[in-house]
Write a protein that holds these residues in place. Structure first.
Motif, PDB file in Angstrom:
ATOM      1  N   ALA A  49       7.542 -18.003  -3.699  1.00 53.90           N
ATOM      2  CA  ALA A  49       6.045 -17.896  -3.472  1.00 53.90           C
ATOM      3  C   ALA A  49       5.407 -16.551  -3.531  1.00 53.90           C
ATOM      4  O   ALA A  49       4.537 -16.327  -3.925  1.00 53.90           O
ATOM      5  N   GLY A  50       6.235 -15.591  -3.080  1.00 52.23           N
ATOM      6  CA  GLY A  50       5.992 -14.030  -3.174  1.00 52.23           C
ATOM      7  C   GLY A  50       5.629 -13.602  -4.625  1.00 52.23           C
ATOM      8  O   GLY A  50       4.500 -13.132  -4.859  1.00 52.23           O
ATOM      9  N   TRP A 107       2.455 -15.170  -5.735  1.00 57.28           N
ATOM     10  CA  TRP A 107       1.048 -14.660  -5.193  1.00 57.28           C
ATOM     11  C   TRP A 107       0.880 -13.220  -5.958  1.00 57.28           C
ATOM     12  O   TRP A 107      -0.127 -12.761  -6.246  1.00 57.28           O
ATOM     13  N   GLN A 108       2.132 -12.498  -6.291  1.00 57.61           N
ATOM     14  CA  GLN A 108       1.878 -11.298  -7.233  1.00 57.61           C
ATOM     15  C   GLN A 108       1.208 -11.494  -8.473  1.00 57.61           C
ATOM     16  O   GLN A 108       0.472 -10.785  -8.863  1.00 57.61           O
ATOM     17  N   ASP A 149      -2.918 -19.196  -9.919  1.00 60.90           N
ATOM     18  CA  ASP A 149      -3.298 -19.994  -8.609  1.00 60.90           C
ATOM     19  C   ASP A 149      -2.702 -21.339  -8.892  1.00 60.90           C
ATOM     20  O   ASP A 149      -3.536 -22.651  -9.349  1.00 60.90           O
ATOM     21  N   LEU A 193       1.744 -23.598  -5.341  1.00 52.02           N
ATOM     22  CA  LEU A 193       1.965 -22.212  -4.331  1.00 52.02           C
ATOM     23  C   LEU A 193       1.544 -22.397  -3.161  1.00 52.02           C
ATOM     24  O   LEU A 193       1.999 -22.072  -2.142  1.00 52.02           O
ATOM     25  N   ARG A 194       0.249 -23.450  -2.629  1.00 56.17           N
ATOM     26  CA  ARG A 194      -0.118 -23.750  -1.450  1.00 56.17           C
ATOM     27  C   ARG A 194       0.728 -24.186  -0.620  1.00 56.17           C
ATOM     28  O   ARG A 194       0.968 -23.858   0.615  1.00 56.17           O
ATOM     29  N   THR A 212       3.509 -22.155   0.296  1.00 51.61           N
ATOM     30  CA  THR A 212       3.067 -20.845   1.380  1.00 51.61           C
ATOM     31  C   THR A 212       3.161 -21.692   2.597  1.00 51.61           C
ATOM     32  O   THR A 212       3.712 -20.927   3.736  1.00 51.61           O
ATOM     33  N   SER A 256       3.707  -9.753  -0.187  1.00 49.02           N
ATOM     34  CA  SER A 256       2.630 -10.328  -1.289  1.00 49.02           C
ATOM     35  C   SER A 256       1.859 -11.476  -0.863  1.00 49.02           C
ATOM     36  O   SER A 256       0.692 -11.195  -1.494  1.00 49.02           O
ATOM     37  N   VAL A 257       1.971 -12.082   0.081  1.00 47.44           N
ATOM     38  CA  VAL A 257       0.909 -13.121   0.445  1.00 47.44           C
ATOM     39  C   VAL A 257      -0.221 -12.445   0.927  1.00 47.44           C
ATOM     40  O   VAL A 257      -0.135 -11.415   1.775  1.00 47.44           O
ATOM     41  N   PRO A 258      -1.534 -13.038   0.476  1.00 49.32           N
ATOM     42  CA  PRO A 258      -2.706 -12.279   0.957  1.00 49.32           C
ATOM     43  C   PRO A 258      -3.358 -12.693   2.187  1.00 49.32           C
ATOM     44  O   PRO A 258      -4.495 -13.204   2.390  1.00 49.32           O
ATOM     45  N   ASP A 259      -2.415 -12.333   3.420  1.00 52.13           N
ATOM     46  CA  ASP A 259      -2.810 -12.613   4.740  1.00 52.13           C
ATOM     47  C   ASP A 259      -2.302 -11.646   5.294  1.00 52.13           C
ATOM     48  O   ASP A 259      -1.473 -11.488   6.257  1.00 52.13           O
TER      49      ASP A 259
END
Length: 291
Positions: free
Chosen positions: A133-134, A137-138, A142, A146-147, A150, A177-180
């Protein structure tokens, strides 16, 4: 600087796979990443996954999650995750994903071929989901897989009060890597108790003294995982990595060498990774491919 790049290249040409030789050429000599991409394609199966011992501890031809992780990590190292290979691999991951969104670490097809003793198939989703998953995300791809993957990662982190070993390593790959960023920073801090005083991560059940070092846990500056390490710990580990080059020019891994091919293949991977890490962290100037 104590690194001998000429000796490292000689080691790779003597012992390593074509793939690692091409990575070295891209990294050190500034050559195109296109040959790296093409070399990876021969490991990709018609189903979109990867096999053929791309990950040296699973020797069979069939697609395996660990080989997909290796392929995506190679693309990440040459800034080529935009390759169509990535989306095809994500589509394959969706076909082996469980209802919870995660993927098993080893699929049953591995049992027909030589493999490391720890590569035993299990039906449940495993820690490679974090790393995969990381990497996706990099990549910026999409893909629908992936969702849920995650969500599996966040749920697994919340459910395990005392993570250890490679669960921690791969969780950090995800969190970097996760955008959070706020949620990731909180989760990174909760992983701190798993580390030894020197910042390394002991591996339960591994070889005597086996551990994952700070630069393996957090190879990239300015990533969220860097909060776990002091400057002194990182400098000490950079010193160690510099001095770990062997007389034959290559680096090695400290986990079990269980067959000759696996041993040399991991040494080739470790050699390229060591050079990339030293360069990324300011210990090695690779401008214009200068030795």
């Amino acid at each position: 600087m104590t690194i001998d790049l000429v000796a490292a290249e000689h080691f790779l040409h003597t012992h390593a796979r074509l793939l690692e030789r091409l990575q070295f050429a891209a990294l050190v000599h500034g050559q195109s990443d296109e040959p790296v991409r093409k070399a990876l394609q021969v490991y990709q199966n018609p189903d979109g996954g990867f096999g053929h011992a791309l990950e040296p501890d699973v020797r069979g031809p069939d697609s395996q999650p660990s080989a997909v992780r290796t392929a995506l990590a190679v693309l990440a190292d040459v800034d080529a995750l935009d390759d169509p290979i990535t989306e095809r691999a994500a589509a394959w991951l969706a076909t082996v994903s469980g209802p919870d969104g995660g993927v098993p670490t080893v699929l049953p097809s591995a049992t027909a071929y030589p493999r490391a003793p720890w590569m035993q198939p299990r039906p449940e989703s495993g820690f490679l989901t974090f790393a995969l998953a990381g990497l996706l995300w990099q990549s910026g791809v999409d893909h629908p897989w992936l969702r849920p993957a995650t969500e599996w990662c966040w749920a697994a982190l919340a459910a395990d009060p005392d993570p250890a070993g490679y669960t921690v390593k791969f969780a950090l790959d995800f969190l970097d890597s996760v955008p959070d960023p706020r949620r990731a920073a909180d989760a990174v801090e909760r992983l701190r108790p798993a580390l030894a005083a020197d910042g390394s991560l002991p591996i339960p059940g591994g070889t005597d003294g086996e551990r994952v070092r700070p630069l393996e846990l957090s190879p990239r500056p300015d990533s969220p995982s860097r909060a776990l390490f002091t400057d002194r710990q990182l400098d000490t580990d950079l010193d160690r990595l510099e001095h770990d080059q062997h007389e034959d020019g290559g680096w090695d891994v400290d986990y079990l060498h269980w067959c000759p091919a696996q041993s040399l293949e991991w040494r080739g991977i470790a050699t390229v990774q060591a050079i990339a890490t030293l360069a990324r962290n300011g210990r090695l100037n690779l401008d214009n491919g200068d030795h």
